[in-house]
Design an enzyme around this catalytic site. Structure first.
Site, short mmCIF file in Angstrom:
data_model
loop_
_atom_site.label_atom_id
_atom_site.label_comp_id
_atom_site.label_asym_id
_atom_site.label_seq_id
_atom_site.Cartn_x
_atom_site.Cartn_y
_atom_site.Cartn_z
N HIS A 156 25.03 4.30 56.43
CA HIS A 156 25.97 4.79 57.43
C HIS A 156 26.94 5.79 56.82
CE1 HIS A 156 27.68 1.04 55.81
NE2 HIS A 156 28.88 1.54 56.05
N ARG A 171 36.88 -5.12 59.76
CA ARG A 171 35.46 -5.40 59.50
C ARG A 171 35.33 -6.73 58.77
NH1 ARG A 171 32.94 -1.38 55.45
NH2 ARG A 171 33.41 -3.02 53.96
N HIS A 227 25.88 5.85 52.71
CA HIS A 227 25.84 4.70 51.79
C HIS A 227 25.37 3.45 52.51
CE1 HIS A 227 29.69 4.21 53.82
NE2 HIS A 227 29.73 2.95 53.41
N ASP A 262 26.44 -0.61 52.13
CA ASP A 262 27.61 -1.28 51.58
C ASP A 262 27.29 -2.11 50.34
OD1 ASP A 262 29.43 -0.31 53.45
OD2 ASP A 262 29.04 -1.94 54.85
#
Length: 287
Positions: free
Chosen positions: A238, A252, A101, A103
């Site tokens: 990723h 994150r 995917h 993000d």
């Protein structure tokens, strides 16, 4: 090994397709010259890894916002009330993003990049993979490229239980810094191509998402605690490898995005119109 100007950065490529490990800089106190070099390296390698940083939450956030304004993610748990910009993903709670995917492509302005801090890592496993979407586009046959140039795709947050949270983006976008075209569909969030029929859209998305994750376009990185990773969300996908036992926790900060601009004219074709509308086709096209 490459030494970059007087800043003395040690840059080692992780794979042929993308990725580089960078040493010789403290992200807790990055100068303007160092940050400019980091941004240039990100443009070149698409994903960067900085081992042995061990940043505090404040240092993590403060470095990340050098790239732009931080996102407050609508769905993922936060580190604490003092750091709403920092989300925490814990593997032992079952949240492992083991699907290719990019993000938050369900947003009108998806993120520019993410800055990840490896907090707790299992003894083995828990790697992350990235794929180069410049290469995914460039290696397509010319007739396929020609067709894709006129297409858009609908992306939605249905995986988060929010199917009405959606956006339409070009299938091939142009990077605002490098000017290069890249493939911009992914398995997790891309739902349909409105210029095509249901069957055509499903078949083409299946082909493109499989193509985007070919091994030749990827790198794989084994984390160590204290490593900071940065990836360009505009030209990569990723995948978190779900192969570990024990605790895995990452924090994150994601940087708010820009509006994906088409690399080519997407006004060539109107949305597909069914001559006879079946209930199945109608239902899917309402995603």
């Amino acid at each position: 090994m490459a030494v970059i100007n007087a800043v003395d950065l040690d840059v080692r490529r992780v794979a042929g397709a993308l990725g580089a490990e960078v040493r010789g800089v403290s992200l807790a106190s990055v100068s303007e010259a160092e940050f400019t070099l980091i941004q240039d390296l990100l443009d070149e390698h698409l994903v960067l890894f900085f081992p042995d940083q061990h940043l505090s939450p404040d240092e993590h956030r403060d470095f990340a916002i050098r790239f732009g304004e931080a996102e407050i993610h609508p769905y993922i748990p936060k580190l604490d009330d003092d750091h709403p910009e920092i989300v925490v993903l814990r593997g032992e709670s079952g949240y492992v993003a083991d699907v290719w995917h990019t993000d938050c492509t369900f947003k009108q302005s998806p993120p520019i990049c993410s800055v990840l801090n490896a907090m707790v890592m299992p003894p083995a496993g828990g790697d992350t993979m990235w794929s180069n979407m410049y290469m995914a586009y460039e290696t397509l046959a010319e007739p396929m490229k020609e067709m894709l140039h006129g297409l858009t795709a609908i992306h939605s947050a249905a995986n988060y239980g929010q199917p009405d949270h959606k956006a339409e983006h070009p299938v091939v976008r142009r990077h605002p810094r490098t000017g290069r075209p890249s493939l911009y569909v992914n398995k997790q969030f891309t739902r349909r191509i409105p210029q095509l029929s249901r069957d055509e859209s499903e078949a083409l998305l299946e082909l493109l998402t499989a193509h985007a994750s070919k091994t030749d376009f990827t790198c794989r990185y084994s984390w160590s605690e204290g490593t900071i990773g940065i990836w360009d969300n505009r030209a990569t996908q990723h995948f978190a490898v779900n192969d570990f036992d024990g605790a895995r926790a990452i924090s994150r900060v994601t940087i708010l995005g820009d509006h994906p601009e088409p690399a080519f004219d997407t006004s060539r074709w109107e949305p597909y119109q069914y001559k006879r509308v079946s209930a199945a086709a109608y239902g899917l096209d309402r995603d």
